[in-house]
Design a protein around this motif. Sequence first.
Motif, short mmCIF file in Angstrom:
data_model
loop_
_atom_site.label_atom_id
_atom_site.label_comp_id
_atom_site.label_asym_id
_atom_site.label_seq_id
_atom_site.Cartn_x
_atom_site.Cartn_y
_atom_site.Cartn_z
N PHE A 1 0.86 -1.18 0.00
CA PHE A 1 0.00 0.00 0.00
C PHE A 1 0.89 1.24 0.00
O PHE A 1 1.84 1.34 0.78
CB PHE A 1 -0.91 0.02 1.22
CG PHE A 1 -1.99 -1.03 1.21
CD1 PHE A 1 -3.28 -0.72 0.82
CD2 PHE A 1 -1.70 -2.34 1.61
CE1 PHE A 1 -4.27 -1.70 0.81
CE2 PHE A 1 -2.68 -3.31 1.60
CZ PHE A 1 -3.97 -2.99 1.21
N THR A 2 0.57 2.19 -0.87
CA THR A 2 1.32 3.43 -0.98
C THR A 2 0.36 4.61 -0.86
O THR A 2 -0.67 4.63 -1.54
CB THR A 2 2.06 3.52 -2.33
OG1 THR A 2 2.87 2.36 -2.50
CG2 THR A 2 2.93 4.77 -2.40
N ARG A 3 0.72 5.58 -0.03
CA ARG A 3 -0.12 6.77 0.08
C ARG A 3 0.22 7.73 -1.04
O ARG A 3 1.38 8.13 -1.21
CB ARG A 3 0.08 7.46 1.44
CG ARG A 3 -0.94 8.56 1.67
CD ARG A 3 -1.03 8.96 3.13
NE ARG A 3 0.10 9.79 3.53
CZ ARG A 3 0.20 10.34 4.75
NH1 ARG A 3 -0.71 10.10 5.67
NH2 ARG A 3 1.25 11.08 5.05
N LEU A 4 -0.79 8.12 -1.82
CA LEU A 4 -0.60 9.01 -2.96
C LEU A 4 -0.72 10.47 -2.55
O LEU A 4 0.02 11.32 -3.03
CB LEU A 4 -1.62 8.69 -4.06
CG LEU A 4 -1.59 7.25 -4.60
CD1 LEU A 4 -2.71 7.05 -5.61
CD2 LEU A 4 -0.24 6.93 -5.21
N SER A 5 -1.69 10.78 -1.71
CA SER A 5 -1.88 12.15 -1.25
C SER A 5 -2.75 12.13 0.00
O SER A 5 -3.44 11.14 0.29
CB SER A 5 -2.54 13.02 -2.33
OG SER A 5 -3.85 12.54 -2.64
N HIS A 6 -2.71 13.24 0.70
CA HIS A 6 -3.47 13.33 1.94
C HIS A 6 -3.62 14.80 2.33
O HIS A 6 -2.69 15.58 2.20
CB HIS A 6 -2.75 12.58 3.06
CG HIS A 6 -3.36 12.81 4.42
ND1 HIS A 6 -2.78 13.63 5.36
CD2 HIS A 6 -4.49 12.33 4.99
CE1 HIS A 6 -3.53 13.66 6.45
NE2 HIS A 6 -4.56 12.88 6.24
N TYR A 7 -4.82 15.16 2.73
CA TYR A 7 -5.01 16.47 3.37
C TYR A 7 -6.10 16.32 4.43
O TYR A 7 -7.01 15.49 4.29
CB TYR A 7 -5.37 17.57 2.36
CG TYR A 7 -6.58 17.30 1.50
CD1 TYR A 7 -7.88 17.43 2.00
CD2 TYR A 7 -6.43 16.93 0.17
CE1 TYR A 7 -8.98 17.21 1.21
CE2 TYR A 7 -7.52 16.69 -0.64
CZ TYR A 7 -8.81 16.83 -0.12
OH TYR A 7 -9.89 16.60 -0.89
N PRO A 8 -6.00 17.08 5.50
CA PRO A 8 -6.95 16.93 6.59
C PRO A 8 -8.27 17.65 6.31
O PRO A 8 -8.35 18.54 5.46
CB PRO A 8 -6.23 17.58 7.78
CG PRO A 8 -5.36 18.61 7.15
CD PRO A 8 -4.92 18.03 5.82
N ALA A 9 -9.29 17.26 7.06
CA ALA A 9 -10.57 17.97 7.00
C ALA A 9 -10.42 19.36 7.60
O ALA A 9 -9.48 19.64 8.35
CB ALA A 9 -11.63 17.17 7.75
N LEU A 10 -11.34 20.22 7.27
CA LEU A 10 -11.38 21.57 7.84
C LEU A 10 -12.58 21.72 8.74
O LEU A 10 -13.71 21.38 8.37
CB LEU A 10 -11.46 22.63 6.73
CG LEU A 10 -11.69 24.08 7.20
CD1 LEU A 10 -10.48 24.60 7.98
CD2 LEU A 10 -12.00 24.99 6.02
N GLN A 11 -12.35 22.20 9.93
CA GLN A 11 -13.42 22.60 10.84
C GLN A 11 -12.93 23.88 11.50
O GLN A 11 -12.13 23.85 12.44
CB GLN A 11 -13.72 21.51 11.86
CG GLN A 11 -15.02 21.73 12.62
CD GLN A 11 -15.47 20.46 13.33
OE1 GLN A 11 -14.66 19.69 13.85
NE2 GLN A 11 -16.77 20.23 13.37
N THR A 12 -13.35 25.01 10.96
CA THR A 12 -12.80 26.30 11.35
C THR A 12 -12.98 26.54 12.84
O THR A 12 -14.09 26.45 13.37
CB THR A 12 -13.47 27.43 10.56
OG1 THR A 12 -13.27 27.19 9.16
CG2 THR A 12 -12.88 28.78 10.93
N ARG A 13 -11.88 26.86 13.49
CA ARG A 13 -11.92 27.17 14.91
C ARG A 13 -12.44 28.59 15.12
O ARG A 13 -12.18 29.50 14.32
CB ARG A 13 -10.52 27.06 15.54
CG ARG A 13 -9.93 25.67 15.52
CD ARG A 13 -8.73 25.59 16.44
NE ARG A 13 -7.76 26.62 16.16
CZ ARG A 13 -6.74 26.48 15.32
NH1 ARG A 13 -6.61 25.34 14.66
NH2 ARG A 13 -5.88 27.45 15.11
#
Length: 392
Positions: free
Chosen positions: A300-312
């Motif tokens: 398994f190889t991770r291609l991309s990743h970004y986190p969710a947004l929940q504005t503080r």
Amino acid sequence: MAYPAMNNPTTRELLADLVHFDTVSSHSNLAMIDYIQRYLARYAVESQLIHDDSGSKANLLAVIGPQHIPGIVLSGHTDVVPVAGQQWSSDPFTLTERDGRLYGRGSADMKSWLAAVLALVPRLTATPLRLPVWLAFSYDEEVGCKGVHGLLHQLDGLPVLPAACIVGEPTEMRPVTGHKGKIAMRCTVTGHASHSAYTPQGVNAIEYAVQVMQQLMALAQQLQQQQNLAFYPPFSTLQTGLIQGGKALNIVPDHCQFDFEIRTLPGTDAQQRVDEVIAWSHRQLLPQMQAIAPHCAIHFTRLSHYPALQTRSAAMIDSLLALLPPPQNLQTVAYGTEGGLFQQHGVPTLVCGPGAMAQGHKADEFVSLEQLEQCDAFLLRLWQWLQAGSFT
């Protein structure tokens, strides 16, 4: 490329220039970055470039105003999606007006925001600002938010982090305070080839890949159990989008590769769920495969990743929201942006920009003149506020 004749070009004129640059993610963005850097230099704004490893792409970072106090990041990406295979009514890299709309690749996603920000630069530099404005323009957002990490590394090194960020993705100038995160993975199954008449002597990579996909489908069902009605769909999603494998029908395939993605609600740990599938495949499938051929593997190889947004909640965010026209209609979206990464680095973030995401990524992409006017009006209010800026 020549600049417009007037001293201070309009958003529309700048947009025409930016659309002209073919910054499809597979191509270099350096010509456009050079244009922006030279434009900023006309107003005595110094900018820093952060190149990728190949040197063929670059982020741009610049600051206007005092740097010793927190300010605001105006962020956007310079790359666009391909036009190949799409049927356009006009040249996608020439801005074309029809019926109150401006057509061109990137006109909505998201060169109209970049143009509006650049059109504001003469005002930002003409009068002293009490709060600084950071311009953060990235590469390779469309292929997994890859370029912005270099920008964030630079921001991390500042004496004072910015107090807020606006990512100008197309939201029809409605503030977005939440979006899903994403992790994209590739699974590569190595089997053992044999003649199809002797299938027990082979290890069918496609069939084992299917078993991994079935496990992922079961995970997709589990993810639907946790719901957040602020989003649509109101749960995390998982899907397989690409698959390759096999050479001929009479050969047991020794290779299969497929790509899948998980789009997660805020608070859902996508990597943990992927790790569960990886552990299952190594525990349940690998022993069966290697009993026939020891070289068999599942990677398994991770291609991309970004986190969710929940504005503080933050005072600066509240101040920015007050500059937007009522009703503010805070909303969430299913697609992702670089906003979650800014927030993850300690910079409270809003997503708000001209145009509609429904117009992006397809033929005859457009932004309306009305949306450009609304964006210009918002940035004008922002400039006026920055001259008397306060966190309260």
